[in-house]
Design a protein around this motif. Structure first.
Motif, mmCIF file in Angstrom:
data_model
loop_
_atom_site.group_PDB
_atom_site.id
_atom_site.type_symbol
_atom_site.label_atom_id
_atom_site.label_comp_id
_atom_site.label_asym_id
_atom_site.label_seq_id
_atom_site.Cartn_x
_atom_site.Cartn_y
_atom_site.Cartn_z
ATOM 1 N N ASN A 91 83.475 8.717 -20.475
ATOM 2 C CA ASN A 91 84.396 9.785 -20.085
ATOM 3 C C ASN A 91 85.026 10.552 -21.246
ATOM 4 N N ASP A 92 84.911 10.026 -22.462
ATOM 5 C CA ASP A 92 85.572 10.645 -23.611
ATOM 6 C C ASP A 92 84.544 10.890 -24.706
ATOM 7 N N ARG A 93 84.188 12.152 -24.906
ATOM 8 C CA ARG A 93 83.151 12.466 -25.889
ATOM 9 C C ARG A 93 83.560 12.122 -27.314
ATOM 10 N N LYS A 94 84.860 11.854 -27.542
ATOM 11 C CA LYS A 94 85.320 11.457 -28.870
ATOM 12 C C LYS A 94 85.375 9.935 -29.034
ATOM 13 N N ALA A 95 85.078 9.213 -27.975
ATOM 14 C CA ALA A 95 85.094 7.748 -28.038
ATOM 15 C C ALA A 95 83.974 7.273 -28.966
ATOM 16 N N PRO A 96 84.228 6.261 -29.787
ATOM 17 C CA PRO A 96 83.216 5.786 -30.740
ATOM 18 C C PRO A 96 81.925 5.306 -30.078
ATOM 19 N N MET A 97 82.003 4.850 -28.843
ATOM 20 C CA MET A 97 80.821 4.314 -28.174
ATOM 21 C C MET A 97 80.135 5.336 -27.261
ATOM 22 N N HIS A 98 80.508 6.603 -27.380
ATOM 23 C CA HIS A 98 79.957 7.663 -26.523
ATOM 24 C C HIS A 98 78.468 7.906 -26.763
ATOM 25 N N THR A 99 77.991 7.632 -27.974
ATOM 26 C CA THR A 99 76.585 7.873 -28.303
ATOM 27 C C THR A 99 75.942 6.588 -28.852
ATOM 28 N N PRO A 100 75.568 5.692 -27.958
ATOM 29 C CA PRO A 100 74.955 4.432 -28.390
ATOM 30 C C PRO A 100 73.487 4.618 -28.783
ATOM 31 N N ALA A 101 72.943 3.600 -29.412
ATOM 32 C CA ALA A 101 71.500 3.541 -29.680
ATOM 33 C C ALA A 101 70.837 2.913 -28.457
ATOM 34 N N VAL A 102 69.823 3.576 -27.940
ATOM 35 C CA VAL A 102 69.100 3.118 -26.753
ATOM 36 C C VAL A 102 67.689 2.749 -27.187
ATOM 37 N N VAL A 103 67.257 1.534 -26.823
ATOM 38 C CA VAL A 103 65.965 1.010 -27.258
ATOM 39 C C VAL A 103 65.100 0.718 -26.039
ATOM 40 N N THR A 104 63.870 1.247 -26.069
ATOM 41 C CA THR A 104 62.921 0.989 -24.991
ATOM 42 C C THR A 104 62.040 -0.198 -25.358
ATOM 43 N N SER A 105 61.267 -0.677 -24.399
ATOM 44 C CA SER A 105 60.459 -1.884 -24.591
ATOM 45 C C SER A 105 59.387 -1.719 -25.660
ATOM 46 N N ASP A 106 59.045 -0.485 -26.014
ATOM 47 C CA ASP A 106 58.056 -0.273 -27.072
ATOM 48 C C ASP A 106 58.712 -0.294 -28.457
ATOM 49 N N VAL A 107 59.935 -0.795 -28.521
ATOM 50 C CA VAL A 107 60.713 -0.973 -29.740
ATOM 51 C C VAL A 107 60.956 0.369 -30.435
ATOM 52 N N ASP A 108 61.218 1.377 -29.638
ATOM 53 C CA ASP A 108 61.578 2.686 -30.164
ATOM 54 C C ASP A 108 63.054 2.899 -29.840
ATOM 55 N N ARG A 129 59.426 14.892 -20.026
ATOM 56 C CA ARG A 129 58.265 14.956 -20.929
ATOM 57 C C ARG A 129 58.424 14.050 -22.150
ATOM 58 N N ALA A 130 59.590 13.429 -22.309
ATOM 59 C CA ALA A 130 59.844 12.570 -23.472
ATOM 60 C C ALA A 130 58.986 11.302 -23.392
ATOM 61 N N PRO A 131 58.432 10.857 -24.517
ATOM 62 C CA PRO A 131 57.614 9.638 -24.515
ATOM 63 C C PRO A 131 58.341 8.418 -23.940
ATOM 64 N N LYS A 132 59.672 8.357 -24.094
ATOM 65 C CA LYS A 132 60.399 7.189 -23.588
ATOM 66 C C LYS A 132 60.291 7.041 -22.076
ATOM 67 N N VAL A 133 60.090 8.155 -21.371
ATOM 68 C CA VAL A 133 59.985 8.098 -19.908
ATOM 69 C C VAL A 133 58.789 7.241 -19.498
#
Length: 193
Positions: A21-38, A61-65
């Motif tokens: 809910n808060d774009r200034k929150a430190p956790m607003h943009t986490p790292a997301v990892v898919t099963s292909d280790v990307d 169209r993103a490869p992660k999909v």
């Protein structure tokens, strides 16, 4: 000092609510990892506290999909440097296209944000540095009508959380807790950092 598992789980939930809910929150943009280790950084758009589900937006169209549809196992890494708290989450991803959830997410976005789905698909090769956007939309907010073709490229990524690892870094001694979901219940335990 955190010394109660219920208190830690509440802290986890509150941090994810704020991150969404808060774009200034430190956790607003986490790292997301898919099963292909990307791994990639994504914007957390919503957190459903009842179902412990994270919502992100993605381009179809993103490869992660394809990776998520082939193997839905995912991990999400959050970090709040000021609070010295790291959250590692594991769960299962699901790509939603043309659903009520997707439509609502699309309708609540700005035209400026939705224009990202007008351009070339993620990873499209170019002879020069590019945003991928059509030239007429560089720095311009398109109209609703201009965005009609973009809808087909928009999807929602839901990550249903199954495991949580919470780490508090302290000079007096780090503290770590883990939680595993069993049906609708979470079972927690303290572990050595």
């Amino acid at each position: 000092m955190f010394d109660d598992l219920d208190e830690v789980r509440t802290d986890l939930s509150n941090r994810l609510i704020r991150a969404a809910n808060d774009r200034k929150a430190p956790m607003h943009t986490p790292a997301v990892v898919t099963s292909d280790v990307d791994a990639r950084v994504m914007v957390l758009r919503a957190f459903d506290q009842k179902t412990w589900t994270l919502r992100f937006h993605t381009d179809t169209r993103a490869p992660k999909v394809g990776s998520i549809e082939d193997d839905p196992r995912m991990a999400v890494l959050f970090y709040d440097k000021g609070a010295k708290i790291q959250i590692r989450a594991k769960g299962r991803g699901q790509i939603l296209r043309d659903t009520e959830v997707t439509k609502s997410a699309w309708d609540n976005g700005s035209n400026f944000a939705r224009r990202c789905y007008l351009g070339a698909g993620p990873g499209t090769e170019s002879d020069a540095p590019t945003s991928g956007l059509p030239a007429q939309f560089e720095g311009i907010e398109p109209s609703d009508e201009d965005l009609n073709p973009a809808w087909d490229n928009f999807a929602v990524l839901l990550v249903s959380l199954e495991e949580l690892d919470w780490l508090y870094l302290a000079h007096t001694g780090h503290v770590r807790a883990q939680f595993r979901r069993r049906g609708d219940e979470w079972q927690g335990r303290w572990v050595s950092p």
